[in-house]
Design a protein around this motif. Structure first.
Motif, PDB file in Angstrom:
ATOM      1  N   ILE A   1       0.851  -1.184   0.000  1.00 35.55           N
ATOM      2  CA  ILE A   1       0.000   0.000   0.000  1.00 35.55           C
ATOM      3  C   ILE A   1       0.893   1.243   0.000  1.00 35.55           C
ATOM      4  O   ILE A   1       1.761   1.393   0.864  1.00 35.55           O
ATOM      5  CB  ILE A   1      -0.936   0.027   1.220  1.00 35.55           C
TER       6      ILE A   1
ATOM      7  N   ILE B   1      -4.537   0.073   7.035  1.00 33.10           N
ATOM      8  CA  ILE B   1      -4.077   0.767   5.827  1.00 33.10           C
ATOM      9  C   ILE B   1      -2.879   1.662   6.143  1.00 33.10           C
ATOM     10  O   ILE B   1      -1.869   1.668   5.430  1.00 33.10           O
ATOM     11  CB  ILE B   1      -5.232   1.594   5.224  1.00 33.10           C
TER      12      ILE B   1
ATOM     13  N   SER C   1       1.001   0.905   4.958  1.00 31.56           N
ATOM     14  CA  SER C   1       1.703   1.887   4.119  1.00 31.56           C
ATOM     15  C   SER C   1       3.034   2.297   4.734  1.00 31.56           C
ATOM     16  O   SER C   1       3.918   2.808   4.045  1.00 31.56           O
ATOM     17  CB  SER C   1       0.817   3.123   3.901  1.00 31.56           C
TER      18      SER C   1
ATOM     19  N   VAL D   1      -6.421  -5.363   3.662  1.00 24.97           N
ATOM     20  CA  VAL D   1      -5.457  -4.859   2.680  1.00 24.97           C
ATOM     21  C   VAL D   1      -5.966  -5.105   1.261  1.00 24.97           C
ATOM     22  O   VAL D   1      -5.914  -4.222   0.395  1.00 24.97           O
ATOM     23  CB  VAL D   1      -4.077  -5.522   2.886  1.00 24.97           C
TER      24      VAL D   1
ATOM     25  N   TRP E   1      -8.791  -2.746   0.303  1.00 21.48           N
ATOM     26  CA  TRP E   1      -8.323  -1.390   0.009  1.00 21.48           C
ATOM     27  C   TRP E   1      -7.628  -1.333  -1.354  1.00 21.48           C
ATOM     28  O   TRP E   1      -7.895  -0.438  -2.158  1.00 21.48           O
ATOM     29  CB  TRP E   1      -7.373  -0.904   1.103  1.00 21.48           C
ATOM     30  N   CYS E   2      -6.783  -2.301  -1.613  1.00 21.43           N
ATOM     31  CA  CYS E   2      -6.027  -2.288  -2.869  1.00 21.43           C
ATOM     32  C   CYS E   2      -6.934  -2.487  -4.080  1.00 21.43           C
ATOM     33  O   CYS E   2      -6.704  -1.892  -5.143  1.00 21.43           O
ATOM     34  CB  CYS E   2      -4.954  -3.364  -2.844  1.00 21.43           C
TER      35      CYS E   2
END
Length: 340
Positions: A3, A32, A36, A59, A62-63
Motif C-alpha cells: 500500500i 491501511i 503503508s 489490505v 483497500w487495494c
C-alpha cells in the motif's frame, strides 16, 4: 500487497480515523496506515488483536476497491441472483462446517472474494444458520411409515373400550453419568462427577396412551422368554379385555414363534412397526423423560442407588407426572423423511 499513500491520502485517512466511531472501521484505517508504513500483516495483527487473515482481507479490500466500510457481501449483494440461487441449492445438499470453505468455493466458482464475516452475513440473510444436523435412520421408508399411520388410525376407529392399545419397547439405561444441557452461570463451568460404570437395567415397558398408564418389568436380559413373561403381566392386568393390541418393533425376539404363539393363545394381537421407525413408538419419548428425571447430570454412588432411582420413577413419580406429559408422549406421529 503493498500500500502506497500520498501525504494527502494519509492525512485524509488519519482525519477520518479520528472521527470514526465504528471500531471495525477504525481497525481498517489502522491497517491501511500501518501497511503503508511498512508493517507486515503479522506485525499489524498482534497489537490490533485481530487475525492475520483479517488484516490480509482489509489490505485486499483497500487495494482492489478502496473499500473501508465492512460490507463484505452481507449487506450489499455481490453474487448475481442466479449465482445466489445456485449457491443456496448447493448448500441445501452439502453441509460445510467452516465458513472459510464456502468463501473458497465462491472464490473458485464465481471469482468473488468474501471475508468470513461477509459470508457469515450472507448466510444469515439467505436463511442459513449454524446448527447441528438431525440424524435419521438411513433405511427409513416414508411410504411404510404412512401406511402404518393409516392402519393405526383405522385400528383406533374400530376398537372398543374393551380393546386396549399398548405401545411396547425395551430400554437399557446404564449407570454411567449422562451429561446434559442445563442452566449454568455464564462464564463458569459446572463440574459433575462422572462414572463409567457399565451396570445396566434391562426394562421392558408398555404405555397405554388413552390412560397414560405404564407397566414395566426388569429382566436380566431381553429375549423371547422375557417378552413372554411381560406379555403374561399384560394379559393379567387386562384379564377382562376382549382383545389386547400391542404395537412393537421388529426385534427378532418380538417375532419369535414362542412369542407369537403365546400372543395368539391369549387374545393378544401383535402389530409390528415399519423397520427403522422409532418415531412411531411413543414409548421412546417416555424413555427420554425417564432419563431427564433420573439420569441426566447425576452420578450414582452404587448400582443399588441407580436401580432404585429408576424403579422409583416408574412406580412413584410417573403416576403423578403422567398427565403433564400428554402433549409430549402421544400418537401425533412425525414421519422420518429419508435423508438425501
Amino acid at each position: 500487497m503493498k500500500i502506497t499513500l500520498t501525504k494527502d491520502e494519509k492525512r485524509d485517512i488519519e482525519a477520518r480515523h479520528k472521527v470514526e466511531r465504528d471500531g471495525r472501521v477504525k481497525d481498517r484505517y489502522k491497517v491501511i496506515l500501518l501497511r503503508s508504513e511498512g508493517w507486515t500483516n503479522k506485525q499489524i495483527a498482534k497489537p490490533l488483536r485481530i487475525h492475520e487473515d483479517t488484516v490480509s482481507q482489509h489490505v485486499h479490500d483497500w487495494c482492489c476497491q478502496h473499500k473501508i466500510k465492512p460490507e463484505n457481501g452481507g449487506s450489499s449483494e455481490r453474487l448475481t441472483d442466479s449465482q445466489s440461487n445456485e449457491l443456496k441449492a448447493y448448500l441445501n445438499e452439502v453441509t460445510h462446517t467452516k465458513v472459510e470453505e464456502i468463501c473458497l468455493l465462491v472464490q473458485q466458482r464465481y471469482q468473488i472474494l468474501y471475508s468470513k464475516s461477509g459470508m457469515t452475513k450472507w448466510l444469515g440473510n439467505n436463511g442459513f444458520s449454524y446448527k447441528k444436523p438431525k440424524g435419521v435412520p438411513a433405511k427409513a421408508d416414508l411410504a411404510k411409515q404412512e401406511a402404518f399411520i393409516a392402519a393405526y388410525l383405522e385400528l383406533q376407529a374400530k376398537t372398543g373400550d374393551n380393546e386396549p392399545i399398548l405401545f411396547v419397547d425395551s430400554v437399557h439405561p446404564t449407570m454411567a453419568t449422562k451429561l446434559s444441557y442445563g442452566w449454568i452461570k455464564t462464564g463458569r463451568d459446572k463440574l459433575i462427577k462422572q462414572t463409567a460404570s457399565r451396570t445396566r437395567e434391562n426394562i421392558i415397558g408398555a404405555i397405554n396412551l388413552s390412560t397414560m398408564q405404564v407397566m414395566t418389568e426388569h429382566h436380566a436380559t431381553v429375549n423371547a422368554d422375557s417378552i413372554i413373561c411381560f406379555l403374561k403381566l399384560v394379559a393379567t392386568h387386562y384379564a377382562s379385555a376382549h382383545t389386547i393390541h400391542i404395537i412393537l418393533d421388529n426385534a427378532g425376539y418380538h417375532r419369535s414363534k414362542a412369542v407369537t404363539d403365546y400372543a395368539s393363545n391369549h387374545n393378544i394381537i401383535l402389530h409390528y412397526l415399519p423397520a427403522y421407525s422409532p418415531n412411531l413408538n411413543p414409548i421412546e419419548r417416555l424413555w427420554k423423560v425417564m432419563n431427564e428425571h433420573v439420569r441426566n447430570n447425576r452420578c450414582f454412588k452404587t448400582p443399588a442407588e441407580f436401580k432404585k432411582a429408576i424403579r422409583d420413577f416408574f412406580e412413584d413419580k410417573w403416576p403423578m407426572l403422567s398427565q403433564k406429559y400428554r402433549d409430549r408422549i402421544n400418537d401425533n406421529f412425525q414421519v422420518i423423511t429419508p435423508a438425501s
